[in-house]
Write a protein that holds these residues in place. Structure first.
Motif, PDB file in Angstrom:
ATOM      1  N   LEU A  30       3.400  31.628 -18.424  1.00 10.04           N
ATOM      2  CA  LEU A  30       4.321  30.748 -17.705  1.00 10.04           C
ATOM      3  C   LEU A  30       3.782  30.410 -16.318  1.00 10.04           C
ATOM      4  N   TYR A  31       3.175  31.389 -15.663  1.00 10.61           N
ATOM      5  CA  TYR A  31       2.549  31.136 -14.358  1.00 10.61           C
ATOM      6  C   TYR A  31       1.482  30.055 -14.465  1.00 10.61           C
ATOM      7  N   GLN A  32       0.597  30.186 -15.441  1.00  6.71           N
ATOM      8  CA  GLN A  32      -0.458  29.197 -15.624  1.00  6.71           C
ATOM      9  C   GLN A  32       0.136  27.830 -15.952  1.00  6.71           C
ATOM     10  N   LEU A  33       1.187  27.816 -16.744  1.00  4.41           N
ATOM     11  CA  LEU A  33       1.829  26.555 -17.111  1.00  4.41           C
ATOM     12  C   LEU A  33       2.358  25.820 -15.881  1.00  4.41           C
ATOM     13  N   ILE A  34       3.101  26.513 -15.038  1.00  5.31           N
ATOM     14  CA  ILE A  34       3.707  25.838 -13.886  1.00  5.31           C
ATOM     15  C   ILE A  34       2.639  25.346 -12.914  1.00  5.31           C
ATOM     16  N   VAL A  35       1.577  26.133 -12.736  1.00  2.00           N
ATOM     17  CA  VAL A  35       0.479  25.700 -11.859  1.00  2.00           C
ATOM     18  C   VAL A  35      -0.204  24.464 -12.438  1.00  2.00           C
ATOM     19  N   SER A  63       1.898  36.400  -7.667  1.00  2.00           N
ATOM     20  CA  SER A  63       1.779  37.317  -6.540  1.00  2.00           C
ATOM     21  C   SER A  63       0.486  37.078  -5.770  1.00  2.00           C
ATOM     22  N   ALA A  64      -0.620  36.916  -6.497  1.00  2.00           N
ATOM     23  CA  ALA A  64      -1.910  36.645  -5.852  1.00  2.00           C
ATOM     24  C   ALA A  64      -1.881  35.303  -5.130  1.00  2.00           C
ATOM     25  N   GLY A  93       3.617  26.535  -1.537  1.00  6.26           N
ATOM     26  CA  GLY A  93       5.058  26.522  -1.328  1.00  6.26           C
ATOM     27  C   GLY A  93       5.817  27.162  -2.481  1.00  6.26           C
ATOM     28  N   ILE A  94       5.403  26.846  -3.704  1.00  2.27           N
ATOM     29  CA  ILE A  94       6.026  27.446  -4.890  1.00  2.27           C
ATOM     30  C   ILE A  94       5.819  28.958  -4.889  1.00  2.27           C
ATOM     31  N   ALA A  95       4.580  29.378  -4.660  1.00  2.00           N
ATOM     32  CA  ALA A  95       4.260  30.810  -4.717  1.00  2.00           C
ATOM     33  C   ALA A  95       5.011  31.603  -3.654  1.00  2.00           C
ATOM     34  N   ARG A  96       5.133  31.052  -2.465  1.00  4.13           N
ATOM     35  CA  ARG A  96       5.840  31.764  -1.395  1.00  4.13           C
ATOM     36  C   ARG A  96       7.335  31.880  -1.692  1.00  4.13           C
ATOM     37  N   GLU A  97       7.866  30.902  -2.420  1.00  2.00           N
ATOM     38  CA  GLU A  97       9.286  30.956  -2.762  1.00  2.00           C
ATOM     39  C   GLU A  97       9.544  31.848  -3.971  1.00  2.00           C
ATOM     40  N   VAL A  98       8.691  31.744  -4.973  1.00  2.00           N
ATOM     41  CA  VAL A  98       8.901  32.479  -6.233  1.00  2.00           C
ATOM     42  C   VAL A  98       8.420  33.922  -6.128  1.00  2.00           C
ATOM     43  N   ARG A  99       7.291  34.123  -5.438  1.00  2.10           N
ATOM     44  CA  ARG A  99       6.717  35.446  -5.126  1.00  2.10           C
ATOM     45  C   ARG A  99       6.027  36.147  -6.288  1.00  2.10           C
ATOM     46  N   LYS A 100       6.644  36.168  -7.462  1.00  3.97           N
ATOM     47  CA  LYS A 100       6.025  36.858  -8.604  1.00  3.97           C
ATOM     48  C   LYS A 100       6.367  36.124  -9.888  1.00  3.97           C
ATOM     49  N   ASP A 101       5.606  36.387 -10.941  1.00 11.11           N
ATOM     50  CA  ASP A 101       5.789  35.675 -12.207  1.00 11.11           C
ATOM     51  C   ASP A 101       7.213  35.794 -12.724  1.00 11.11           C
ATOM     52  N   ALA A 102       7.810  36.955 -12.578  1.00 13.36           N
ATOM     53  CA  ALA A 102       9.172  37.178 -13.079  1.00 13.36           C
ATOM     54  C   ALA A 102      10.202  36.347 -12.336  1.00 13.36           C
ATOM     55  N   GLY A 103       9.821  35.808 -11.188  1.00 10.94           N
ATOM     56  CA  GLY A 103      10.749  35.018 -10.395  1.00 10.94           C
ATOM     57  C   GLY A 103      10.724  33.532 -10.711  1.00 10.94           C
ATOM     58  N   ILE A 104       9.866  33.112 -11.637  1.00 13.42           N
ATOM     59  CA  ILE A 104       9.784  31.694 -11.989  1.00 13.42           C
ATOM     60  C   ILE A 104      11.103  31.253 -12.619  1.00 13.42           C
TER      61      ILE A 104
END
Length: 209
Positions: A30-35, A63-64, A93-104
């Motif tokens: 899911l992380y790869q998909l959104i990116v 997270s990275a 911006g997305i990463a700072r808001e979501v923080r981790k994969d589970a937060g997507i």
């Protein structure tokens, strides 16, 4: 726009043909998909598939990515992709808001609240994540295919999506991705109408005969 076809019925062969077909973006999570969805805007899926591999080696999860301190850190991985500087900002911006994969998030409202994600992108993410549709995917292919078929018209993706949602029951809202596949494979800028499974109900084909 054609009003003759009963699109609830007429769209079913197209849905059957492309049922469950995975999006051309070659994501593994899911992380790869959104990116990849974010960086694919106005770029080809082929180019994004080629460039994303190194990006995910350097930043394997949300997270990275959230630890990136400047957009320039992402530039080497996005070179060649259209508007890559803006897309680097959106990813950070997305990463700072979501923080981790589970937060997507996996709702249309929450996805479109994130930087760089509009309705089309959110609809793609929800589809690929196996979530119930909250809208209909309207990409550049659908913008070409839908008016040819006669199921929708205009040049505004949002208004076209509204037309499609009015014409089709929610159970058939994957018609957007199905039309996108049709546009990639058959209903190209120069369409291959004789071999199209939709030519019997297609306004463009019927009027060109």
């Amino acid at each position: 726009m054609s009003t003759k076809a009963n699109w609830r019925v007429a769209i079913r062969p197209l849905l059957k043909k492309y049922k469950g077909k995975k999006h051309p973006l070659e994501y593994g999570s899911l992380y790869q998909l959104i990116v990849m969805v974010v960086i694919s805007a106005q770029s080809t899926d082929k180019l994004v598939n080629e460039r994303a591999h190194e990006l995910f080696k350097a930043f394997p999860d949300m997270s990275a990515l959230s630890k990136v301190t400047s957009r320039e850190q992402l530039f080497p991985y996005l070179q060649g992709i259209r508007n890559f500087a803006h897309k680097a900002d959106w990813l950070i911006g997305i990463a700072r808001e979501v923080r981790k994969d589970a937060g997507i998030p996996l709702t249309l409202d929450k996805l479109t609240a994130l930087p760089g994600i509009g309705r089309k992108s959110a609809n793609v993410i929800l589809r690929e994540a196996g979530r119930p549709p909250e809208g209909i995917i309207v990409d550049l292919h659908v913008m070409r295919v839908a008016p040819r078929l006669g199921i929708a018209d205009g040049k505004d993706p949002k208004k076209m999506e509204e037309q499609l949602m009015e014409k089709l029951p929610k159970a058939e809202w994957d018609a957007g991705m199905a039309m996108s596949f049709l546009g990639r494979e058959i209903c190209k800028p120069k369409p291959e109408c004789p071999r199209c499974l939709m030519n019997r109900v297609c306004t463009f084909y019927q009027e060109s005969k």
